[in-house]
Design a protein around this motif. Structure first.
Motif, PDB file in Angstrom:
ATOM      1  N   ILE A 158      19.245  48.267  -6.579  1.00 51.21           N
ATOM      2  CA  ILE A 158      19.371  49.069  -7.804  1.00 51.21           C
ATOM      3  C   ILE A 158      18.273  50.123  -7.918  1.00 51.21           C
ATOM      4  O   ILE A 158      18.538  51.272  -8.280  1.00 51.21           O
ATOM      5  CB  ILE A 158      19.414  48.153  -9.059  1.00 51.21           C
TER       6      ILE A 158
ATOM      7  N   GLU B  57      28.801  58.439 -22.637  1.00 47.99           N
ATOM      8  CA  GLU B  57      29.969  57.854 -21.968  1.00 47.99           C
ATOM      9  C   GLU B  57      29.579  57.360 -20.585  1.00 47.99           C
ATOM     10  O   GLU B  57      28.614  57.845 -19.987  1.00 47.99           O
ATOM     11  CB  GLU B  57      31.116  58.857 -21.884  1.00 47.99           C
TER      12      GLU B  57
ATOM     13  N   THR C 180      26.795  62.472 -27.780  1.00 47.10           N
ATOM     14  CA  THR C 180      27.820  61.583 -27.226  1.00 47.10           C
ATOM     15  C   THR C 180      27.229  60.781 -26.073  1.00 47.10           C
ATOM     16  O   THR C 180      26.239  61.186 -25.467  1.00 47.10           O
ATOM     17  CB  THR C 180      29.004  62.382 -26.628  1.00 47.10           C
TER      18      THR C 180
ATOM     19  N   VAL D 278      21.345  58.694 -17.781  1.00 47.75           N
ATOM     20  CA  VAL D 278      20.262  57.779 -18.151  1.00 47.75           C
ATOM     21  C   VAL D 278      20.517  56.375 -17.625  1.00 47.75           C
ATOM     22  O   VAL D 278      21.622  56.061 -17.178  1.00 47.75           O
ATOM     23  CB  VAL D 278      20.020  57.750 -19.685  1.00 47.75           C
ATOM     24  N   PHE D 279      19.498  55.556 -17.706  1.00 51.93           N
ATOM     25  CA  PHE D 279      19.547  54.178 -17.223  1.00 51.93           C
ATOM     26  C   PHE D 279      20.022  54.138 -15.770  1.00 51.93           C
ATOM     27  O   PHE D 279      20.933  53.390 -15.418  1.00 51.93           O
ATOM     28  CB  PHE D 279      20.451  53.305 -18.107  1.00 51.93           C
TER      29      PHE D 279
ATOM     30  N   GLY E  87      21.776  56.120 -14.079  1.00 49.81           N
ATOM     31  CA  GLY E  87      23.135  56.574 -13.809  1.00 49.81           C
ATOM     32  C   GLY E  87      24.207  55.737 -14.480  1.00 49.81           C
ATOM     33  O   GLY E  87      25.396  55.995 -14.314  1.00 49.81           O
ATOM     34  N   LYS E  88      23.798  54.762 -15.270  1.00 46.61           N
ATOM     35  CA  LYS E  88      24.814  53.915 -15.915  1.00 46.61           C
ATOM     36  C   LYS E  88      25.500  54.620 -17.066  1.00 46.61           C
ATOM     37  O   LYS E  88      26.587  54.244 -17.477  1.00 46.61           O
ATOM     38  CB  LYS E  88      24.175  52.618 -16.419  1.00 46.61           C
ATOM     39  N   LEU E  89      24.838  55.625 -17.608  1.00 45.40           N
ATOM     40  CA  LEU E  89      25.370  56.274 -18.791  1.00 45.40           C
ATOM     41  C   LEU E  89      25.098  57.771 -18.719  1.00 45.40           C
ATOM     42  O   LEU E  89      24.045  58.182 -18.276  1.00 45.40           O
ATOM     43  CB  LEU E  89      24.642  55.690 -20.021  1.00 45.40           C
ATOM     44  N   ASN E  90      26.085  58.562 -19.170  1.00 44.95           N
ATOM     45  CA  ASN E  90      25.851  59.993 -19.349  1.00 44.95           C
ATOM     46  C   ASN E  90      25.787  60.277 -20.836  1.00 44.95           C
ATOM     47  O   ASN E  90      26.622  59.800 -21.594  1.00 44.95           O
ATOM     48  CB  ASN E  90      26.992  60.814 -18.736  1.00 44.95           C
ATOM     49  N   THR E  91      24.788  61.046 -21.236  1.00 46.68           N
ATOM     50  CA  THR E  91      24.694  61.412 -22.645  1.00 46.68           C
ATOM     51  C   THR E  91      24.744  62.927 -22.774  1.00 46.68           C
ATOM     52  O   THR E  91      24.419  63.646 -21.829  1.00 46.68           O
ATOM     53  CB  THR E  91      23.364  60.931 -23.268  1.00 46.68           C
TER      54      THR E  91
ATOM     55  N   GLN F 169      13.764  54.742  -8.087  1.00 49.51           N
ATOM     56  CA  GLN F 169      13.166  54.632  -9.415  1.00 49.51           C
ATOM     57  C   GLN F 169      11.722  55.104  -9.455  1.00 49.51           C
ATOM     58  O   GLN F 169      11.314  55.783 -10.388  1.00 49.51           O
ATOM     59  CB  GLN F 169      13.232  53.173  -9.868  1.00 49.51           C
TER      60      GLN F 169
ATOM     61  N   GLN G 143      22.513  57.886  -6.513  1.00 48.68           N
ATOM     62  CA  GLN G 143      23.935  57.624  -6.734  1.00 48.68           C
ATOM     63  C   GLN G 143      24.728  58.821  -7.249  1.00 48.68           C
ATOM     64  O   GLN G 143      25.952  58.788  -7.235  1.00 48.68           O
ATOM     65  CB  GLN G 143      24.108  56.462  -7.693  1.00 48.68           C
TER      66      GLN G 143
END
Ligand SMILES: Cc1cc2nc3c(=O)[nH]c(=O)nc-3n(C[C@H](O)[C@H](O)[C@H](O)COP(=O)(O)OP(=O)(O)OC[C@H]3O[C@@H](n4cnc5c(N)ncnc54)[C@H](O)[C@@H]3O)c2cc1C
Ligand SMILES: Nc1ncnc2c1ncn2[C@@H]1O[C@H](COP(=O)(O)O)[C@@H](O)[C@H]1O
Lengths: 330, 264
Positions: free
Chosen positions: A279, B232, B230, A142-143, A145-149, A260, A286
Motif C-alpha cells: 500500500i 467520490e 464533492t 486523497v488517502f 488514491g482511495k478518494l477523489n475530492t 508514501q 497508482q
C-alpha cells in the motif's frame, strides 16, 4: 458564489531549474493557468524570481501572455524558497491577483507555504485537475488514491499547488512579453546560505516528471539487478524508480523512491519489476495511466491493480523485453 | 541541545479505511486508528540521534484533537522527553492557514535550538506547513534534509538539502527549522523500556495560543479558506490481464500491449 465582474488575475510561479532554465513543472502549470484564464476571461501572469531570471522568464513567456522577471541576486547562493516566497507575497499584496498557481514539488511547496503564511491566502494542494466555475475548482486524490475530492476557495483568492503530469505543456499561439520588475519591500526573513552544491554520482533522470518509469523492488536483488532496470528504462526512454525496500538496501538513491514517504508519480507507463505493490508503494504510483508488472508471485498485491502482469522471473522476462524493445527500435 | 519536532497524528494508511465524514466532508478520525505521520517519524529519529550524540532532549509539538496523547505516547516511547498538545474544539477542520498560525504561535512559548518537521502528511497534507511556520516565527528554513550537522559551539547548523541534481549544502544559525526526509534513516521501534518510560512522561495540553488570531478572526474551521465540494471513489481500473507465457512470448505480448496503447 455569483460572478462579480471580470475575475482577478491568475499568477503562475515560474520555478527556475538549477541551471536557470524554467523547471518543466512550470510549463505544465502555466499551460493549465492559461487555459483557465481563457475560460475565466482574466489575465494570466507568470512571475520568475531569480539571480538571473531572464532565461526562465523568456521560456515562461512562450506559455503565458505576460511575465514579470524579478532579479534577486540573493538566490544565487541562498536557499530560494523563502526569498522567492517573500517577493511573491509582496507583489501579491501590491497587485492583488486572485490566484497563484505553483508546482507541487519541493520548490513550489516551499514557496506556497511562505506566501500563504505571509498573505493569509489559503492553499488547495496537490491538484490532479482544475476546472473553472467562478473560480478554480480543484480536484485532488486523497488517502493514497482511495478518494477523489473537489474543493474551492471560500473567498475569491488562493494558492493552488499542481502535481506534475496533470496537463501536458503546450506553448501559447503567441509569445508573451517579459517585463523586468522590481519587487516592493525588503527581504526580512533570515537567509540560508548555500555553501556548496554537490552533483550526485548518478545521472538518473528525475522521476516526478517522467512519462515512463521503470521501477525495481526487492525482487531485483541488488545493484547488479538495477542495471537491467536501467537498461529497460533507457530502451523505453524512461526514468528509473524504486521501492523503499530497494532504497533501504542501498541499491539506489532515495531520490528515486516512489510511495508514501517518497515521490508521487503519474507517468503514462509504470513498469514494475520485482515489486509486490504494498500500500505504501501503491499510493505513489497508482494514478499511472498504464501499469505493467513482472512478478513471479501471482498473488502479489500488484497483480490486483496492474493493467497487465507477467507472471515470471524478472531475470528472464526482463532481458527478453529488452531484446524485443531494441529489436523494435531497430 | 533542545529539538522540538512537529508531529501530527494521522489515520493509519495501512488500515485502508480512511474516509471523510459524509455530512461535512471532514476527515473521520474515529473511523481508523491514528498513528504518528510516517514522515514525522523520520524527523523524530533524526532528532533523537542528534540529542544522543550532542546531549539535550527532544520535545514534540502537536495540534490535534483531544485523543492525540494516545498517538503522542508512541513518539515518547521512541525517546522524546515531553510533548505539547494544542487542542481546542474550534480547531477541528482547520485549514493550512490556521494550522500554520497556531503552530507558529505555540512555538513562541517553547524553548529550542532546532525545530524539525516532516516533509508532508499522509492525510492530504501538502508539505506546505513547515515553510509557513518558519516564515511566521522568523526562523531560517532548511528543507528536504538528507543530513543534519549541528555545530553547538558556533551555534550553526549544516544541512544537505536534496536538490534535483544531487544536494545543496546549506548553513544557517540556530535556532532554525529543518524539514526531515526518509534519507536521514530508519525510525527506531520503541523498546519495552521506552514504552514503560513513556507512561510517566508529560504531555502538556494547551488551548488556543494567544497570538494565533487571524485577520478574519480566530483560527479554526470557521475561518477556513477552503471548502470541499464533492468526494467520490476514483473510477475502478480495468481488469488485469495476466500473461503466463515463457519469457520471449511474454515480452512480445508486453511490447504489443504498449504499442496498442501508443506508449511506444
Ligand atoms: C511508514 C511506512 C512508509 C513506507 N513508505 C514507502 C514508500 O514510500 N515507498 C515504498 O516503496 N515502500 C514504502 N514502505 C514499505 C512498504 O511497506 C513495502 O515494504 C515495500 O514497498 C516493499 O518493497 P518491494 O515491493 O520492493 O519488496 P517486497 O514486498 O519484498 O516485494 C518483492 C516482490 O518481488 C517479487 N520477486 C522477487 N524475486 C523476483 C524475481 N526474480 N522475478 C520476479 N519477481 C520477483 C516477489 O514476488 C515480491 O512480490 C513504507 C512502509 C512504512 C511502514
Ligand atoms: N497539526 C499539526 N501538528 C503538528 N505538526 C504538524 C501539523 N500539521 C502539519 N505539521 C507538521 O508539518 C509537516 C508537513 O505537514 P503538511 O504541510 O500538512 O503536509 C508535518 O510532517 C508535521 O511535521
Amino acid at each position: 458564489m455569483a460572478a462579480t465582474g471580470p475575475a482577478g488575475a491568475i499568477w503562475v510561479h515560474g520555478e527556475s531549474a538549477p541551471d536557470g532554465s524554467l523547471a518543466r513543472i512550470s510549463t505544465e502549470v502555466a499551460t493549465l493557468a492559461r487555459t483557465l484564464g481563457e475560460e475565466a476571461g482574466c489575465e494570466v501572469v507568470g512571475i520568475v524570481v531569480g539571480a538571473d531570471p531572464s532565461a526562465a522568464a523568456a521560456e515562461l513567456a512562450t506559455y503565458v501572455p505576460r511575465v514579470l522577471a524579478i532579479s534577486e541576486p540573493a538566490t544565487a547562493d541562498h536557499a530560494a524558497g523563502t526569498i522567492v516566497g517573500q517577493r511573491l507575497a509582496a507583489l501579491i499584496d501590491r497587485d492583488k491577483p486572485a490566484y497563484l498557481f505553483a508546482g507541487a514539488g519541493p520548490e513550489g511547496r516551499d514557496v506556497a507555504g511562505v506566501v500563504s503564511a505571509l498573505t493569509g491566502l489559503g492553499i488547495l494542494v496537490n491538484a490532479t485537475a482544475v476546472r473553472w466555475d467562478d473560480g478554480p475548482v480543484v480536484e485532488m486524490s486523497v488517502f493514497g488514491g482511495k478518494l477523489n475530492t473537489t474543493s474551492r476557495f471560500a473567498g475569491e483568492a488562493g494558492i493552488v499547488t499542481v502535481r506534475p503530469n496533470v496537463v501536458s505543456a503546450e506553448p501559447a499561439s503567441a509569445t508573451g512579453t517579459v517585463e523586468p520588475t522590481d519587487a516592493p519591500g525588503e527581504l526580512r526573513l533570515p537567509q540560508v546560505e548555500i555553501v556548496d552544491r554537490v552533483e550526485a554520482a548518478t545521472t538518473a533522470a528525475p522521476i516526478e516528471e517522467a512519462r515512463i518509469i521503470v521501477s525495481g523492488g526487492r525482487g531485483v536483488g541488488g545493484p547488479e539487478g538495477f542495471k537491467l532496470v536501467e537498461e529497460i528504462a533507457e530502451a523505453l526512454g524512461g526514468a528509473v524508480g524504486a521501492t523503499r525496500a530497494a532504497v533501504d538496501a542501498g541499491w539506489i538513491p532515495y531520490a528515486q523512491q516512489i510511495g508514501q514517504t517518497g515521490k508521487i508519480v503519474k507517468p503514462a507507463l509504470y513498469l514494475a519489476l520485482g515489486i509486490s505493490g504494498a500500500i505504501q508503494h501503491k499510493v505513489g504510483m497508482q494514478t499511472a495511466e498504464t501499469i505493467v508488472a513482472v512478478n513471479r508471485d501471482p498473488d502479489a498485491p500488484i497483480a490486483d491493480f496492474a493493467d497487465l502482469v507477467v507472471i515470471g522471473d524478472l531475470f528472464e522476462v526482463g532481458p527478453a523485453l529488452l531484446a524485443a524493445l531494441r529489436a523494435r527500435a531497430g | 541541545m533542545r529539538i522540538v519536532v512537529l508531529v501530527k497524528p494521522v489515520p493509519d494508511t495501512a488500515s485502508g479505511g480512511e474516509r471523510l465524514r459524509p455530512d461535512d466532508f471532514r476527515l473521520d478520525r474515529a473511523a481508523v486508528p491514528a498513528v504518528v505521520n510516517a514522515n514525522d517519524e523520520y524527523a523524530l529519529e533524526a532528532a533523537l540521534k542528534l540529542t544522543e550524540a550532542h546531549g539535550g532532549e527532544v520535545a514534540m509539538l502537536t495540534m490535534a484533537g483531544p485523543t492525540a496523547p494516545e498517538t503522542m505516547r508512541k513518539a515518547l516511547a521512541m525517546g522524546a522527553a515531553s510533548g505539547t498538545l494544542v487542542t481546542d474544539d474550534s480547531l477541528g477542520g482547520s485549514d493550512i492557514v490556521s494550522t500554520t498560525r497556531v503552530l507558529a504561535a505555540a512555538l513562541k512559548d517553547l524553548e529550542y535550538d532546532l525545530v524539525f518537521a516532516g516533509a508532508d502528511t499522509s492525510d492530504g497534507g501538502g508539505g506546505v506547513v513547515p515553510a509557513g511556520v518558519a516564515a511566521l516565527v522568523g526562523l531560517p528554513y532548511l528543507s528536504y534534509a538528507a543530513r543534519i550537522e549541528p555545530n553547538l559551539e558556533k551555534r550553526q547548523v549544516r544541512v544537505h538539502r536534496i536538490s534535483p541534481t544531487g544536494y545543496d549544502v546549506l548553513e544557517a544559525p540556530m535556532p532554525a527549522l529543518i524539514v526531515a526526509t526518509q534519507a536521514l534513516g530508519e525510525p527506531r521501534y520503541p523498546s519495552l523500556k521506552g514504552i514503560m518510560a513513556a507512561r510517566s512522561k508529560t504531555i502538556e495540553t494547551t488551548g488556543l495560543p494567544a497570538d494565533a488570531a487571524l485577520d478574519g478572526g480566530a483560527p479554526g474551521r470557521d475561518s477556513s479558506t477552503t471548502a470541499v465540494l464533492t468526494t467520490e471513489a476514483p473510477p475502478p481500473r480495468a481488469a488485469t490481464r495476466v500473461i503466463r507465457d515463457p519469457a520471449d512470448e511474454a515480452a512480445r505480448q508486453v511490447v504489443a500491449f504498449l504499442a496498442e496503447r501508443r506508449i511506444i
